[in-house]
Design an enzyme around this catalytic site. Structure first.
Site, mmCIF file in Angstrom:
data_model
loop_
_atom_site.group_PDB
_atom_site.id
_atom_site.type_symbol
_atom_site.label_atom_id
_atom_site.label_comp_id
_atom_site.label_asym_id
_atom_site.label_seq_id
_atom_site.Cartn_x
_atom_site.Cartn_y
_atom_site.Cartn_z
ATOM 1 N N GLU A 1 12.553 12.493 21.137
ATOM 2 C CA GLU A 1 13.704 13.075 21.819
ATOM 3 C C GLU A 1 13.366 14.458 22.392
ATOM 4 O OE1 GLU A 1 17.159 13.516 19.249
ATOM 5 O OE2 GLU A 1 18.484 13.931 20.935
ATOM 6 N N MET B 1 17.841 14.385 9.029
ATOM 7 C CA MET B 1 16.850 13.491 8.411
ATOM 8 C C MET B 1 15.618 13.390 9.321
ATOM 9 S SD MET B 1 15.870 10.043 9.076
ATOM 10 C CE MET B 1 15.433 8.559 8.201
ATOM 11 N N GLN B 2 15.871 13.243 10.621
ATOM 12 C CA GLN B 2 14.756 13.111 11.566
ATOM 13 C C GLN B 2 13.892 14.375 11.550
ATOM 14 O OE1 GLN B 2 16.798 12.230 15.270
ATOM 15 N NE2 GLN B 2 17.393 10.178 14.609
ATOM 16 N N SER C 1 49.538 23.859 21.642
ATOM 17 C CA SER C 1 48.716 22.820 21.016
ATOM 18 C C SER C 1 48.215 23.332 19.669
ATOM 19 C CB SER C 1 47.561 22.449 21.936
ATOM 20 O OG SER C 1 46.782 23.586 22.182
ATOM 21 N N LYS D 1 61.749 33.067 15.704
ATOM 22 C CA LYS D 1 62.430 32.772 16.969
ATOM 23 C C LYS D 1 62.518 31.275 17.240
ATOM 24 C CE LYS D 1 63.304 36.948 18.395
ATOM 25 N NZ LYS D 1 64.718 37.362 18.491
ATOM 26 N N ASP E 1 52.993 18.771 29.713
ATOM 27 C CA ASP E 1 51.743 18.434 30.404
ATOM 28 C C ASP E 1 51.991 17.268 31.354
ATOM 29 O OD1 ASP E 1 50.633 20.177 28.596
ATOM 30 O OD2 ASP E 1 49.643 18.632 27.375
ATOM 31 N N GLU F 1 50.941 8.839 17.544
ATOM 32 C CA GLU F 1 50.805 10.259 17.862
ATOM 33 C C GLU F 1 50.415 10.420 19.321
ATOM 34 O OE1 GLU F 1 47.744 12.453 15.685
ATOM 35 O OE2 GLU F 1 47.930 14.096 17.114
ATOM 36 N N GLU G 1 29.526 11.632 5.809
ATOM 37 C CA GLU G 1 30.794 12.372 5.851
ATOM 38 C C GLU G 1 31.958 11.539 6.387
ATOM 39 O OE1 GLU G 1 28.118 12.953 7.698
ATOM 40 O OE2 GLU G 1 28.583 13.741 9.703
ATOM 41 N N HIS H 1 25.799 8.878 8.782
ATOM 42 C CA HIS H 1 26.715 10.001 8.543
ATOM 43 C C HIS H 1 27.620 9.719 7.343
ATOM 44 C CE1 HIS H 1 25.943 12.330 12.217
ATOM 45 N NE2 HIS H 1 25.654 11.161 12.741
ATOM 46 N N LYS I 1 63.853 29.989 20.184
ATOM 47 C CA LYS I 1 63.961 29.666 21.614
ATOM 48 C C LYS I 1 62.888 28.701 22.121
ATOM 49 C CE LYS I 1 66.609 31.866 24.305
ATOM 50 N NZ LYS I 1 68.008 31.941 24.009
ATOM 51 N N CYS J 1 21.233 12.470 9.714
ATOM 52 C CA CYS J 1 20.904 12.006 11.067
ATOM 53 C C CYS J 1 19.820 12.892 11.686
ATOM 54 C CB CYS J 1 22.165 11.922 11.913
ATOM 55 S SG CYS J 1 21.958 10.747 13.245
HETATM 56 N N1 GLN Z 1 19.940 13.178 18.459
HETATM 57 C C1 GLN Z 1 19.548 12.269 17.428
HETATM 58 C C2 GLN Z 1 19.555 10.825 17.916
HETATM 59 O O1 GLN Z 1 20.107 10.528 18.921
HETATM 60 C C3 GLN Z 1 20.429 12.425 16.215
HETATM 61 C C4 GLN Z 1 21.850 12.099 16.454
HETATM 62 C C5 GLN Z 1 22.748 12.584 15.363
HETATM 63 O O2 GLN Z 1 22.402 13.450 14.578
HETATM 64 N N2 GLN Z 1 23.959 12.048 15.303
HETATM 65 O O3 GLN Z 1 18.986 9.972 17.279
#
Ligand code: GLN
Length: 545
Positions: free
Chosen positions: A405, A384-385, A14, A187, A147, A140, A518, A516, A189, A381
């Site tokens: 949390e 930020m919190q 893999s 190789k 497997d 894919e 990203e 997010h 094989k 996320c």
């Molecule tokens: N744990 C936090 C929430 O649930 C932040 C989640 C995160 O960073 N994706 O709000």
């Protein structure tokens, strides 16, 4: 239904890069003007990876529609610029769930429900749906040949070669050609065995892509071709490269796209122009300078769980001609007195998203350090919190403030589960039980940006859309207290119920985003938040020097 199908399987071991291979091929075919989509099939029983441990699975990649998917979907979106949906990733769990629900519903009219044809039909149906209206669908298959879990999928794609006509289907097999040091030889094989295994279940690959650390000679290609029953031209070599973004260019050199176009008789629509891509790759390989950013996370031992974020730094770095060096710091390590020492040499501090309380105090220390020392800071996320908690404790004077949390009993729950809010003059109440388990705010949501803020400077527009994955929210009860203390709320949901962006004035760059960024960064279109974070960090570096 797509007009043509390309099935990608993997053999020997893999982690050979099937995802990147699929994404690169999609990119190349699109550069010829073809419409392409791509689907990843995961042969595990989880319905989606949303509940899986990042150590096992790596990042959960979130799509616009809120689907929680395999990280390969991130590669697909980054290489192709496509916006994918939940149709582009399915698992054994989903397939069985559908079939068993139908059975319970009496839909099979008393028949015996079996893997063939019921499971395989459901697989074929999902593949066809994913390819609707496209010239080509790349499929894919996760896992490795051999497997047990993968067998129903292989049987389904074998059948497709028959149902959709063999000339409309192409089977590509990715294998490893290892270099044995003591023998000084590559190789073949393992490749031979893997292809044999595939043939024993009725699939003869048309193209063999060989991963290896050394160049595969013509002679060796001939040998592989002969033993695996393909033409020599259909043996593609995939050498290790410096950056994954080089792979489409390397494939092009090997003639992979031409080969696929010929074999599937594809009607190409334009001459590819890869010069922007090539420039981006050059920039990644030859940066002018570097910048050092602290990555304060919880899973820093497993970089796969921050895949998109790491890539987003590569994109911004390429655009700014910089190498972004990430200094990986387990946030727990920042809980001691010496946290300042660990952060002394960095130009910017990032606290990414995450779950669980481990290391929270270390993250708070990192944020405090960034705030007090004018070091550029980006909180994503959970980041930020945590920045909100830090501000509450040390600036707004709410001593034991915390996120609900992590501390259900604190007097000041500055981050909480939003149970009630006002919408169009009415109070909306959310049932607490629906907040548990997989119920998160997921996928793309709009956000309105306040003019004159850092966020506006970054985005240069008032309305944006970003992807979310979280349960907890900024507690609106504290908006006024925080504003008075100097926290700027620069982005909110259109109904003004959710705080999405916070920032600080009188700081070179300090911003926390509930979403997010990203997930929306692309190699030729770096995300503006991350890009400016890198740019400002570099400015800090130059001032320090
Ligand atoms: N744990 C936090 C929430 O649930 C932040 C989640 C995160 O960073 N994706 O709000």
């Amino acid at each position: 239904m797509a007009k043509k199908y390309i099935f990608i399987t993997g053999g020997v071991v893999s982690s050979l890069g099937k995802g990147i291979t699929s994404a690169s091929l999609a990119y190349l075919l699109m550069s010829h003007g073809l419409s392409v989509s791509i689907v990843k099939i995961d042969p595990y029983l989880n319905v989606d990876p949303g509940t899986m441990n990042p150590y096992q699975h790596g990042e959960v990649y979130v799509l616009d529609d809120g689907a929680e998917t395999d990280l390969d979907l991130g590669h697909y979106e980054r290489f192709t610029n496509l916006t994918l949906s939940r149709k582009n990733n399915f698992t054994t769990g989903q397939v069985y769930f559908t079939v068993i629900s139908k059975e319970r519903n009496g839909d099979y009219l008393g028949k015996t429900v079996q893997i063939i044809p019921h499971i395989t039909n459901e697989i074929k149906k999902r593949i066809k749906e994913a390819g609707k209206g496209k010239d080509v669908l790349i499929v894919e298959i996760g896992g490795t040949i051999g497997d047990i879990e993968g067998l129903p999928f292989l049987e389904a794609i074998r059948q497709m070669g028959y149902n959709e006509k063999r000339e409309n289907c192409l089977y590509v097999h990715l294998t490893l050609v290892p270099y044995i040091k003591t023998a000084g030889e590559l190789k073949t094989k393992p490749t031979q065995h893997s292809v044999k295994e595939l043939q024993s279940i009725g699939i003869s690959p048309d193209i063999i892509v060989c991963r290896s650390e050394r160049r595969i000679s013509n002679e060796l290609k001939e040998k592989i071709a002969m033993f695996c029953n393909v033409e020599k031209e259909a043996v593609i070599s995939a050498l290790d490269v410096d950056t994954v973004y080089e792979i489409p260019l390397a494939f092009k050199k090997e003639g992979f796209d031409r080969l696929v176009i010929e074999k599937l008789s594809l009607d190409v629509k334009k001459e590819p122009n890869l010069s922007d891509w090539q420039d981006m790759v050059n920039a990644i390989k030859n940066p002018k300078d570097k910048v050092k950013i602290a990555f304060v996370g919880k899973y820093v031992g497993l970089k796969e769980s921050y895949k998109s974020l790491i890539e987003s730094f590569v994109h911004s770095g390429a655009d700014l001609d910089l190498k972004v060096e990430l200094k990986w710091i387990e946030s727990e390590e920042l809980e001691g007195e010496n946290y300042k020492d660990l952060l002394k040499d960095v130009d910017g501090i990032l606290v990414p998203g995450g779950f669980g309380s481990r290391g929270i105090e270390g993250k708070l220390n990192a944020i405090k350090y960034a705030r007090e020392n004018s070091i550029p800071f980006l909180g994503i996320c959970l980041g930020m919190q945590t920045a909100v908690v830090e501000f509450a404790r040390h600036v707004a004077g709410l001593n034991n403030a915390h996120s609900e949390e992590f501390d259900k009993d604190t007097e000041y729950k500055v981050i909480h589960l939003a149970r009630k809010w006002e919408k169009e003059g009415e109070i909306v109440t959310r049932d607490e039980t629906t907040q548990k388990g997989g119920t998160m705010r997921l996928g793309s949501y709009p956000c309105i940006i306040e003019k004159g803020t850092l966020a506006y400077k970054i985005y240069k527009k008032e309305k944006i859309d970003e992807r979310h994955r979280h349960r907890y929210e900024f507690n609106n009860q504290y908006r006024d207290v925080f504003k008075k203390a100097g926290l700027v709320i620069s982005g909110v949901s259109p109904d003004n119920e959710f705080v999405e962006i916070v920032e600080l004035e009188n700081h070179p760059f300090f911003i926390g985003v509930q979403f997010h960024p990203e997930f929306k960064s692309r190699p030729l279109k770096p995300h503006p938040v991350i890009r400016m974070f890198v740019e400002k960090s570099y400015e800090t570096r130059r001032i320090k020097a």
